[in-house]
Design an enzyme around this catalytic site. Sequence first.
Site: not given
Lengths: 212, 200
Positions: B47, B51
């Site tokens: 993704c 983070r």
Amino acid sequence: MLENNSRWAKKMETERPGFFHELARTQHPDVLWIGCADSRVPSNSIVGLLPGEVFTHRNIANVVSHTDLSALSVLQYAVDVLKVKHIVVCGHYGCGGVLAAMTHNSYGLIDNWLRRIKDIYDHNREKIEALPEGKPREDFLIELNVAESISAIVNTTIVQKAWARGQPLDVHGWCYRLEDGRVRDLGLCISDTKEIHDIYKVFKQRDRPHDH
Amino acid sequence: MAHPTPPEIDRLLSRNREWQRSVVSRNKDFFSTSNQSQKPTYLWIGCADSRVPVNEIFGGIPPGEIFVHRNIANIVHATDLSLLSVLTYAVEHLKVPHIIVAGHYNCGGVKAGMGSSSVDMLDNWLRPVKVLQSIHARDLEGIESTEDRFRILCELNTLASANNIAYTNVVQKAWASGQNLTIRAWVYDLATGLIRDLDF
């Protein structure tokens, strides 16, 4: 890999208690990074950023095209939802994708992806071929490819609508050097509609320039 | 087009200089030798989420090990030329032996796909999440906690992507020719920093 991950997670929690818990809640990166999939250019490492600081899209040769929904989706999420302040398109010298586009070889499906780079070469043929053969031409095309991706980004309605609503947003172009790990700022930065070609500007009906 | 460089960008450039110096101080020949060509061991399909910084979460894997494609919610669409180009290059040219399809809990893209509001063109990108939600509707309805349903959908999304990778002709041809190639589905937990292997 899994053992390394486990060790890293424990180390981070020891050094910065609550780090993961805080991060899990939401993300607020300031930067969208659009870079190459190349294993030698890991975005977080080369600019020393912690988790949470840079939203990242990586593909072959950091190409951004208007018909690529993958890049456009990332762009939309970054600009409209996360409201990043900066977009960095980072190419790298020695990029295999760009070098492949300069040959007459066929690589299969990827030929279609590389076509855009061939188009960039074609449009800039005179300037490129005025340079000595080999690395000077390759490096220049790599930089032009970064410029074209920037151009594609700023010409999207996504970015123009952001500027129209007063959202601060800059788009920058960089090139990473594999041979010494240094990032070179190409001095390309666009932060306003005034800086893009007229045909790509999005006007509201009432703002259209008068027809003659 | 000359602008003064904003401080946030300047900070990145000066961090690059620090990083480069620290790499050279540990191994002065690192860039001149190991960066000449790439022979990564892994292809990571993950993704774009900030983070999940790929190299860091394994304790700082050096450049050169992981070939990376990152998009919204690590979705594998059968006709996505961006992903297919990365996959083809990794499997056919770099002969990467391991593909890791990496999702993560608390994925904003999966969450947006679960919801009913529209996010413009992202709706089209996130369609597979809605399809998964529909296929597994009965099982998901039996789960009371929204948080647990969210976690499970992040896992289902990752497994679906791993499956879609396996179904590509690139991977099928590689296996048919006896090429050494594995696919793994992992989910990264933002709250703990740990990776969970979904045993794909």
